[in-house]
Design a protein around this motif. Structure first.
Motif, PDB file in Angstrom:
ATOM      1  N   UNK A   1       0.553  -0.755  -0.304  1.00 18.46           N
ATOM      2  CA  UNK A   1      -0.471   0.247  -0.125  1.00 18.46           C
ATOM      3  C   UNK A   1       1.209   0.946  -0.180  1.00 18.46           C
ATOM      4  N   UNK A   2       1.751   1.115  -0.037  1.00 16.46           N
ATOM      5  CA  UNK A   2       3.568   1.858  -0.139  1.00 16.46           C
ATOM      6  C   UNK A   2       2.811   2.512  -1.308  1.00 16.46           C
TER       7      UNK A   2
ATOM      8  N   UNK B   1       0.808   3.999 -19.138  1.00 13.79           N
ATOM      9  CA  UNK B   1       1.753   4.872 -18.083  1.00 13.79           C
ATOM     10  C   UNK B   1       0.836   5.368 -17.149  1.00 13.79           C
ATOM     11  N   UNK B   2      -0.731   5.712 -17.681  1.00 18.40           N
ATOM     12  CA  UNK B   2      -1.441   6.459 -17.043  1.00 18.40           C
ATOM     13  C   UNK B   2      -1.951   5.738 -15.063  1.00 18.40           C
ATOM     14  N   UNK B   3      -1.323   4.299 -15.918  1.00 17.01           N
ATOM     15  CA  UNK B   3      -2.365   3.333 -15.021  1.00 17.01           C
ATOM     16  C   UNK B   3      -1.202   3.907 -13.622  1.00 17.01           C
ATOM     17  N   UNK B   4       0.159   3.625 -13.856  1.00 19.18           N
ATOM     18  CA  UNK B   4       0.406   4.172 -12.563  1.00 19.18           C
ATOM     19  C   UNK B   4       1.149   4.908 -11.866  1.00 19.18           C
ATOM     20  N   UNK B   5       0.232   6.497 -12.773  1.00 19.38           N
ATOM     21  CA  UNK B   5       0.278   7.090 -11.901  1.00 19.38           C
ATOM     22  C   UNK B   5      -1.419   7.384 -11.346  1.00 19.38           C
ATOM     23  N   UNK B   6      -2.256   6.858 -11.904  1.00 14.86           N
ATOM     24  CA  UNK B   6      -3.355   6.215 -11.263  1.00 14.86           C
ATOM     25  C   UNK B   6      -3.586   4.947  -9.879  1.00 14.86           C
ATOM     26  N   UNK B   7      -2.974   3.985 -10.138  1.00 15.56           N
ATOM     27  CA  UNK B   7      -2.395   3.188  -9.466  1.00 15.56           C
ATOM     28  C   UNK B   7      -1.465   3.409  -8.509  1.00 15.56           C
ATOM     29  N   UNK B   8      -1.307   3.738  -8.061  1.00 18.93           N
ATOM     30  CA  UNK B   8       0.406   4.361  -7.603  1.00 18.93           C
ATOM     31  C   UNK B   8       1.096   3.820  -6.123  1.00 18.93           C
ATOM     32  N   UNK B   9       0.044   2.670  -5.877  1.00 18.44           N
ATOM     33  CA  UNK B   9       0.939   1.013  -4.613  1.00 18.44           C
ATOM     34  C   UNK B   9       0.836   0.271  -5.800  1.00 18.44           C
ATOM     35  N   UNK B  10       2.154  -0.984  -5.203  1.00 18.58           N
ATOM     36  CA  UNK B  10       2.205  -1.751  -5.664  1.00 18.58           C
ATOM     37  C   UNK B  10       0.179  -2.329  -5.746  1.00 18.58           C
ATOM     38  N   UNK B  11       0.096  -2.786  -4.458  1.00 19.69           N
ATOM     39  CA  UNK B  11      -1.170  -3.418  -4.275  1.00 19.69           C
ATOM     40  C   UNK B  11      -2.085  -2.789  -5.698  1.00 19.69           C
ATOM     41  N   UNK B  12      -2.565  -1.831  -5.466  1.00 17.64           N
ATOM     42  CA  UNK B  12      -3.382  -1.148  -7.261  1.00 17.64           C
ATOM     43  C   UNK B  12      -2.899  -1.652  -8.308  1.00 17.64           C
TER      44      UNK B  12
END
Length: 118
Positions: free
Chosen positions: A70-71, A100-111
């Motif tokens: 969750x970090x 690439x936008x996924x990494x910013x919209x879901x910015x944690x390993x869990x997401x």
């Protein structure tokens, strides 16, 4: 250590996940089209293992180190360049494109794991 060997063997038999080869874990991860045919809990386990392995590698963590799911990526110490490298590796392993936008919209390993599992 025994538990790890049993888990490696089970993953190998169930999912084609190979035990350690040459000191590094080498895996034949099913491509996304194959993963989507699996039950969600199995698909999530494989994707989580892959994502965690790649993030730990990028952060120079050992197998024993705990990666908080969750970090935030940047809070973990990942740079944009490292995230691009992780993204490229995940795309190659899973044979799918990750926007690439996924990494910013879901910015944690869990997401990210949730996104790839859905």
């Amino acid at each position: 250590m025994c538990h790890r060997r049993i888990r490696d063997r089970c993953l190998y038999e169930a999912h084609g996940v190979h035990p350690k080869v040459g000191g590094k874990v080498s895996r034949l991860v099913p491509v996304m089209s194959e993963l989507m045919l699996m039950p969600v809990h199995e698909r999530r386990e494989i994707i989580e293992d892959l994502v965690v392995r790649e993030l730990k590698s990028a952060l120079f963590m050992t197998d024993e180190d705990e990666l908080p799911l969750e970090a935030g990526f940047f809070d973990l110490g990942l740079t944009s360049l490292k995230m691009s490298e992780v993204k490229a590796t995940l795309e190659q392993e899973l044979e799918c494109e990750i926007q690439t936008t996924v990494l910013f919209r879901r910015p944690t390993p869990g997401q990210l794991i949730d996104h790839l599992t859905d």
